[in-house]
Design an enzyme around this catalytic site. Structure first.
Site: not given
Ligand code: MRU
Length: 357
Positions: A88, A52-53, A251, A199, A240
């Site tokens: 990431r 999660g950002a 996502k 998720q 994100d």
């Protein structure tokens, strides 16, 4: 928010160690894990023990605190910051948090560096909590408006996990839902399963259950028919990276939900703290889209008949699979952005007005 009735945050610092909830073990096991080195923080981000950002940004910030504890040398800190940023690629909060930390600690050689870094990492977390709470209060107005017209349960569709587990507390997309629930507005959430890593099913449904919020998991392809049948009043997703143009990277599968929402006149909202805005890139094709292992598609993890966690292969061994983790929803499909500062049009004008840039 709560797990088994006890209040938690997703990350905290205790006795020179960073504590996280290992999200790869949820929903079957609740495990608090210690991160002791910057390498541990990088691994936690890469393997999605944290995800999660906003949360990966906070983890990277604490990662630099751990780096200072290990080896307070500017070259080591610089290298660590680069590894953290590259752990990431898509969520902009990661770079945002590392840059913010490095600005505070670069060139500081005094004994104060650890205190300075620790205070900044804590500040990043406190700020995220405040911002997510405000996102909730702003988004609550939209839910209230729908409820006042409908006079019945507000059905909200969400994708992936933009809940408190993706942030430090409250969540982005879920914060308006938690606030509505607190105000006793009846809400029900359609939770997109969100293949390949699920998720939605494993995290969003889990955290909503723990807060007693009615929710139903649906396969990712179900949202369209629900919208055609009038069973979705609004969609809220997280992001994100949102460009200053209002284009939203989130996502994989978010874009298709936005198209279905547009076709069915269902409002499609994106909730985000300002740390998720990329003010530099103008063209969404420049956003680095993470390609993850094909094993996330070909293998599934769950409980076997005697309650042990087991990983099984679901695809033919010889089949190839491709796993893009994010997509971009063009601004024209986004009804509005819900931020800590208020609600705005998904456009350069909307964002500039709100953030005075
Ligand atoms: O790959 P993940 O699980 O780290 O991705 C997170 C998301 O894409 C979420 O949907 C979320 O909206 C962004 S974080 C609030």
């Amino acid at each position: 928010m709560k797990i088994e009735g006890k209040e938690y945050r997703t990350i905290w610092f205790e006795n020179n160690v960073v504590k996280i909830i290992d999200q790869t073990k949820l929903p079957h096991k609740f495990i608090i894990k210690d991160l002791k080195t910057v390498k541990d923080a990088i691994k936690a981000i890469k393997t999605m023990e944290v995800r999660g950002a906003p949360l990966i940004g906070a983890t990277a910030a604490y990662g630099l605190v751990l780096a200072i504890i290990e080896n307070n040398d500017q070259t080591f800190l610089k290298k660590s910051s680069e590894y953290l940023i590259n752990s990431r690629p898509t969520a902009i909060n990661l770079k945002w948090a590392v840059d913010r930390m490095m600005k505070k600690i670069s060139g500081v050689n005094s004994d104060q560096i650890l205190n300075i870094a620790l205070n900044e990492a804590k500040e990043i977390c406190e700020e995220d909590i405040k911002f997510c709470e405000n996102i909730g209060l702003n988004g609550l107005k939209i839910i209230e408006e729908i409820y006042n017209k409908k006079k019945g349960t507000v059905n909200i569709l969400t994708h992936c996990n933009a809940g408190w587990l993706a942030t430090i507390n409250w969540g982005t997309a879920t914060s308006p839902i938690y606030h509505a629930h607190k105000k006793k507005i009846p809400v029900h959430v359609w939770v997109d399963e969100t293949r390949p890593r699920n998720q939605g099913a494993n995290l969003t449904s889990y955290e909503l259950n723990e807060e007693q919020i009615p929710n139903t998991i649906i396969a990712d392809n179900t949202g369209g028919i629900l919208m055609q049948r009038g069973e979705v009043d609004m969609c809220i997703v997280g992001t994100d990276r949102t460009l200053s143009t209002g284009d939203v990277c989130n996502k994989i599968g978010t874009y298709l939900k936005a198209l279905a929402a547009k076709d069915n006149n269902v409002p499609f909202y994106v909730a985000l703290p300002s740390s998720t805005i990329d003010w530099n890139i103008k063209d969404y094709k420049e956003i680095p889209i993470e390609v993850r292992s094909s094993e996330e598609l070909s293998h599934l993890e769950g409980l076997d008949e005697i309650g042990n966690v087991k990983k099984i292969q679901v695809y033919p061994k010889k089949s190839k699979a491709m796993n893009l983790a994010f997509d971009v929803t063009p601004a024209k499909y986004v009804t509005a952005l819900i931020t800590e500062k208020g609600i705005c049009e998904a456009s350069s004008k909307g964002l500039k007005n709100l953030f005075k840039r």
